[in-house]
Enzyme design. Structure first.
Site, mmCIF file in Angstrom:
data_model
loop_
_atom_site.group_PDB
_atom_site.id
_atom_site.type_symbol
_atom_site.label_atom_id
_atom_site.label_comp_id
_atom_site.label_asym_id
_atom_site.label_seq_id
_atom_site.Cartn_x
_atom_site.Cartn_y
_atom_site.Cartn_z
ATOM 1 N N GLU A 123 30.789 57.821 145.626
ATOM 2 C CA GLU A 123 30.476 58.963 146.473
ATOM 3 C C GLU A 123 29.910 60.154 145.708
ATOM 4 O O GLU A 123 29.435 61.118 146.321
ATOM 5 C CB GLU A 123 31.731 59.378 147.256
ATOM 6 C CG GLU A 123 32.108 58.339 148.311
ATOM 7 C CD GLU A 123 33.366 58.685 149.090
ATOM 8 O OE1 GLU A 123 34.127 59.548 148.615
ATOM 9 O OE2 GLU A 123 33.579 58.095 150.152
ATOM 10 N N GLU A 181 44.001 40.896 137.008
ATOM 11 C CA GLU A 181 44.611 42.090 136.417
ATOM 12 C C GLU A 181 45.494 41.769 135.217
ATOM 13 O O GLU A 181 45.970 42.683 134.538
ATOM 14 C CB GLU A 181 45.435 42.845 137.463
ATOM 15 C CG GLU A 181 46.679 42.129 137.926
ATOM 16 C CD GLU A 181 47.509 43.008 138.867
ATOM 17 O OE1 GLU A 181 48.694 43.224 138.555
ATOM 18 O OE2 GLU A 181 46.969 43.464 139.885
#
Length: 269
Positions: A82, A113
Site C-alpha cells: 500500500e 515457516e
C-alpha cells in the site's frame, strides 16, 4: 526456543464459545479488541526507537523489508503493497516477504515457516545490503523463518527490528530494536490472527505512515504523491487542488492532467 511463557497461547478469558448467542460473541470479541490500542500505546517508545533508526537508513537510500510467516507475513505484504499507491514511492522501497513465497499469501505452505535459513536466502534475492532495514513480524516470537532471518541480517551488519506479542521471546532477543506488544490471550485460544494480528497491523500502519511523513511524502495532511489509479483518487486529487490552490474544479482537473500529480501541480503553477 520454547522456554518462556507465551501470552499468545494462554487460555481464553471466555469459555463455551459454541454456546454463545451471536450478539454475545460479537460483544466479547469487541471487548477484547478494545484492549489492543491500549497495549500498542504502551510500546510507542519501542516503535519510536526502531522508526528513527529506519528513517535514517531510508534517507541514506536504504530500503525497508518485512519478513514473516502466515498472518504476520501477509500483514507485512499488505503494508508494503500500500506504500506505492498511497505515497507515490517505488515498489522496492518497502518490501514484504512471506515464508513459502507469494503462493503463501492466499494458502498456507506446509512447514515453510520452519526453515531457519530461508529468510536470508529470500532477502538476498533483493540484493540486501547494510543500508537496508529488516523487521521480523511474528506474534509468537519463535517462528524459525523469522528468527533465523533476523539473526542472519544482524550478522551482515543490517539494522533489525521486530514486532511480536510475547515478552522475552527469541525474536525480541535477536533483534536490535524489538517491539513487544502484549495484548493478552486471544478470544479463541491461540488464534493470533485476532488481537495479535490487529496489534501488528496497527504498528505497521504507524511505522510506514510516520516513515513516509518523515520522508516528505505528505504535505499538510494530504497524500500529495498518491498514484491516481482510479476515479476515486482522481476526484480526491481534484478536491485537494481546489482547496490548496483556490481554483475551481475544472481548473484543478486541467492542472492534474497537465502535471500528473497533486505535488507537481502545486509546485509548477
Amino acid at each position: 526456543m520454547e522456554d518462556f511463557e507465551k501470552t499468545t497461547e494462554q487460555d481464553s478469558l471466555y469459555n463455551n464459545l459454541e454456546q454463545m448467542e451471536v450478539s454475545e460473541c460479537l460483544q466479547a470479541i469487541n471487548q477484547e479488541d478494545q484492549k489492543v490500542a491500549i497495549a500498542v500505546k504502551k510500546v510507542i517508545p519501542q516503535i519510536e526507537a526502531l522508526l528513527k533508526a529506519a528513517v535514517k537508513q531510508l534517507k541514506l537510500g536504504g530500503r525497508l523489508f518485512y519478513i514473516g510467516a502466515g498472518t504476520s507475513g501477509r500483514l507485512g505484504i499488505l503494508d508494503a503493497s500500500e506504500c506505492p499507491p498511497t505515497f507515490g514511492v517505488p515498489a522496492e522501497l518497502v518490501t514484504g516477504i512471506i515464508a513459502g513465497g507469494d503462493q503463501a499469501i492466499r494458502k498456507a505452505v506446509e512447514k515453510a515457516e520452519d526453515n531457519q535459513q530461508q529468510a536470508w536466502k529470500d532477502l538476498t534475492t533483493h540484493q540486501i545490503s547494510e543500508k537496508d532495514v529488516v523487521i521480523g513480524i511474528a506474534a509468537s516470537g519463535t517462528t524459525p523463518y523469522v528468527v533465523g532471518g533476523i539473526k542472519d541480517a544482524k550478522k551482515h551488519g543490517i539494522i533489525t527490528g521486530c514486532i511480536t506479542c510475547n515478552l522475552n521471546s527469541p525474536l525480541a532477543n535477536a533483534a536490535q530494536f524489538p517491539i513487544e506488544v502484549n495484548v493478552g490471550p486471544e478470544f479463541v485460544t491461540g488464534s493470533s490472527r485476532m488481537k495479535a494480528g490487529t496489534a501488528q497491523k496497527m504498528i505497521l500502519n504507524m511505522i510506514s505512515t510516520t516513515a513516509m511523513v518523515q520522508l516528505g511524502k505528505v504535505k499538510g495532511n494530504k497524500m500529495v504523491d498518491m498514484q491516481l489509479s482510479n476515479e476515486k483518487l482522481n476526484k480526491r486529487a481534484i478536491e485537494m487542488l481546489v482547496n490548496l490552490k483556490n481554483v475551481d474544479a475544472q481548473e484543478a482537473k486541467n492542472l492534474l492532467q497537465k502535471h500528473g500529480s497533486v505535488r507537481k501541480a502545486l509546485e509548477n503553477e
